[in-house]
Structure formats: C-alpha cells, structure tokens
Design an enzyme around this catalytic site. Structure first.
Site, short mmCIF file in Angstrom:
data_model
loop_
_atom_site.label_atom_id
_atom_site.label_comp_id
_atom_site.label_asym_id
_atom_site.label_seq_id
_atom_site.Cartn_x
_atom_site.Cartn_y
_atom_site.Cartn_z
N TYR A 267 35.41 42.38 42.51
CA TYR A 267 34.62 43.58 42.26
C TYR A 267 33.48 43.39 41.25
O TYR A 267 32.73 44.33 41.01
CB TYR A 267 35.52 44.72 41.78
CG TYR A 267 36.34 44.39 40.54
CD1 TYR A 267 35.80 44.51 39.26
CD2 TYR A 267 37.65 43.96 40.64
CE1 TYR A 267 36.54 44.21 38.12
CE2 TYR A 267 38.40 43.65 39.52
CZ TYR A 267 37.85 43.79 38.26
OH TYR A 267 38.59 43.48 37.15
N HIS B 93 40.75 41.90 33.91
CA HIS B 93 41.40 43.03 33.26
C HIS B 93 42.73 42.60 32.66
O HIS B 93 43.06 42.94 31.52
CB HIS B 93 41.61 44.16 34.27
CG HIS B 93 42.33 45.34 33.71
ND1 HIS B 93 41.75 46.20 32.80
CD2 HIS B 93 43.58 45.81 33.93
CE1 HIS B 93 42.61 47.14 32.48
NE2 HIS B 93 43.74 46.93 33.14
N ARG C 46 33.45 42.20 28.54
CA ARG C 46 34.60 41.30 28.53
C ARG C 46 34.38 40.23 29.57
O ARG C 46 34.11 40.54 30.74
CB ARG C 46 35.88 42.09 28.81
CG ARG C 46 37.15 41.24 28.70
CD ARG C 46 38.38 42.02 29.14
NE ARG C 46 38.38 42.28 30.58
CZ ARG C 46 38.17 43.49 31.12
NH1 ARG C 46 37.94 44.53 30.36
NH2 ARG C 46 38.19 43.64 32.44
#
Length: 354
Positions: A263, A254, A250
C-alpha cells in the site's frame, strides 16, 4: 488550514538553523544525538530478534526518533507518560530500562513495570484509549494541587476515535495539564491520512475544543523539544492542554506482521533516508557548526551496543514466566471461565511435559 497551522521548523534538512530564538549548544546536541542513536540501534536490534524468533511480533518506529526522543526530553521526573505500542523510543528516553523493553516484546508482564519513581503507563494497544487515562491522571494531579503534567502519544488514526475527542473536550473544559502529542506519519496502518480524514491537518482538530494547537517538523528534534517544552510549561503553570501534531515518517512496516509494499511506495522511504532523516539532520548541524567528531560517534555506538547486549542477556536469562500470570491481573476475583481456562492450560502443559 495548512496556512493557519504551518509546520514549525528550527533546523532544515541541510542542518542549517532557521531561527535565532534558541541557543544551540554542542553538549546538548550530542546528548540529543546519542539519545536518538540509542533508540535507533535498539529498534534495529529488536527487528533482528523478531526475525530470529527470539521475541514476538514487533512494532518498529525507525524514522520517528526525533518526535519521540525530543518530546520525552521535554518532560520531567514525576510527570506522567502514556505511550502506545510504538513509543518505546520515548519510554526508554524517559527512563524505562532496555531490559524491560526486551521483556515487554517477549510477552513478559515485567516489561510493563517502570523503574521506581518513573510514571510510565504500560503501552496502550487499543487505539486512543490512553488519551482518557492521561487526561484523568492529569486532572487528578490538578485536584491535588501538584504541578505534574501528562504527555500522551498517539498516531493519526487515533484522531478518528471517539476517545480522542472525549479526551480533548474534557481536558479543555477542566483546563487539565496534559500535552496531546500526535505523531502523524501519514498512515493509519495501511490507510493514508487523506483517506482516513478530510481535515487537512490534525492540529486543526483542537479548534473545536479551544485547545491551543500547533504543527512541528517531527524529524527536527530541536523543534520538537522546544515546542513541547513550551506546552509542558503552559500545562505546569495551570494554562491547560496543548495539541501538538508532529509531522514525521516511519521507514518500516506498521509491525513485523505487515507488508507496507502492498500500500506504500517504498522508494519514498529510501529517498527520505537521505533527506529528512532525524539523525542525519543533527549530523549535518554538528558539521555546519564544526562540532562533528566521527570518533565520538564510534564511542557512542560501542557504549550503546554494550548496553543493548547486556540488557538482552539479562532478559533472556530470567526464569521462565509462570503461565498463571496470564490470569492474574484480569479481574480482582477470577471468573469461572477463567478458572476453566487456567485448568485447561495446566492440563496441556502436563501433557506436553510427559
């Protein structure tokens, strides 16, 4: 385990076909391409709307179009679909209207209601709970002697939840017609897969339950479609469940409330747009077959843009939602604390209106 569960690929990143076991047809490839293009354009529109404050927090899926669209095209009307909060590319391909999707992201209850005749459950926000719903529904269809199948979507993080294991175990024991479709995009929110589990693959988790399992290139829509079709056929023929791990990526966060740069190396996503992108791969295949038509793509974009804009206008022009809907579908009979909350909401609304 990676040797035991190799990633199945039908079309390489350069658009060349790797197998002669399938027949490539121009009409079908354009159908696949338009469905993915429609999903991507919808995703980008929703992201823009969120930034403008016209919808709430939004969950992106750009980069996962082949996994969702290819699998959704492999099931039939009358089958059951159980999505997560990220699988609206699958639900729109299976029959959800774009207007309904806009309403869902605007927090409207109507957004969870599928069109007449479409068995699409509301998106599951609790992680992995939908696997049990899919398994139970498929079991009910089996007991009715129907040939209906469930397909259930979930991410890599869901495989660390108890519901995942309970769903697979039950489906295996009772030979239930369900396809467990995992999209492994490498991260469970901010946790990379190698820190989330020690298993080298998700497919291998099916071994414990004697569930046929496989891995596919989740950015290759032909591999996703044909391998999911096989699993659906197995289930429809009474041969039981299948676990599919679609290895994908992706591009975005998120959710729109997340910052992936904290991250994840964003250069990886930038490179993947030019290499493993699912739409780019189909474009290359079409060009390799001398089927590519740039004018046809322009027509597609115009048709999709019109559909999106008309759907958004319809959603935004609906009468404002009734605040009481927040309480209507929680319990059959409202509890005293719910009634207290409802009364308080009404008082606040009255004070604001004055």
């Amino acid at each position: 385990m990676e040797d035991r569960f190799p990633v199945i690929q039908y079309v390489r990143e350069d658009g060349n076909v790797t197998t002669n076991t399938i027949k490539i047809e121009k009409k079908q490839m354009y159908h696949f391409y338009k469905a993915m293009l429609r999903a991507r354009m919808m995703d980008k529109k929703c992201l823009n709307l969120q930034r403008q404050g016209r919808i709430g927090t939004y969950v992106q899926y750009e980069g996962q179009e082949a996994a969702q669209v290819g699998s959704a095209l492999a099931v039939e009307d009358g089958d059951w679909m159980f999505p997560t909060y990220r699988d609206h590319a699958a639900t729109m391909t299976f029959g959800h209207s774009l207007c309904s999707l806009f309403l869902y992201w605007k927090g409207r209850i109507e957004g969870s209601v599928p069109p007449e005749g479409k068995n699409i459950f509301p998106p599951a926000v609790p992680i992995a709970s939908q696997l049990l719903h899919a398994t139970g529904t498929a079991w009910a269809e089996k007991k009715k002697n129907s040939d209906r199948v469930s397909i259930v979507y979930f991410g890599d993080g869901a495989t660390s939840e108890g519901d995942f294991h309970e769903g697979l175990n039950f489906a295996s024991v009772f030979n239930v017609p369900v396809v467990f479709f995992n999209q492994n995009n490498g991260y469970a929110i901010s946790v990379p897969v190698e820190k989330q589990m020690k298993s080298k693959t998700i497919a291998q988790k099916g071994l414990a339950y004697d569930v046929p399992s496989l891995r596919v290139d989740g950015n290759d829509i032909l591999a996703v479609y044909f391998e999911t079709k096989k699993a659906v056929t197995r289930a429809r023929n009474g041969e039981g469940p299948t676990l599919i791990e679609a290895v994908t990526w992706r591009y975005g966060a998120h959710t729109t409330a997340d910052d992936p740069s904290k991250y994840r190396d964003q250069e990886v996503s930038a490179r993947r747009r030019h290499t493993t992108d699912p739409l780019l791969r189909v474009e290359r295949l079409l060009k390799n077959q001398d089927w590519w038509d740039e004018a046809e793509k322009v027509v597609m974009e115009e048709e999709i843009t019109k559909e999106i804009n008309e759907s958004l206008e319809k959603a935004e022009n609906l009468k404002e939602a009734d605040i009481d809907q927040l309480f209507d579908h929680v319990f059959k009979k409202p509890t005293w604390i719910m009634e207290k909350q409802r009364t308080r909401h009404h008082q606040i609304n009255k004070e604001v209106s004055q």
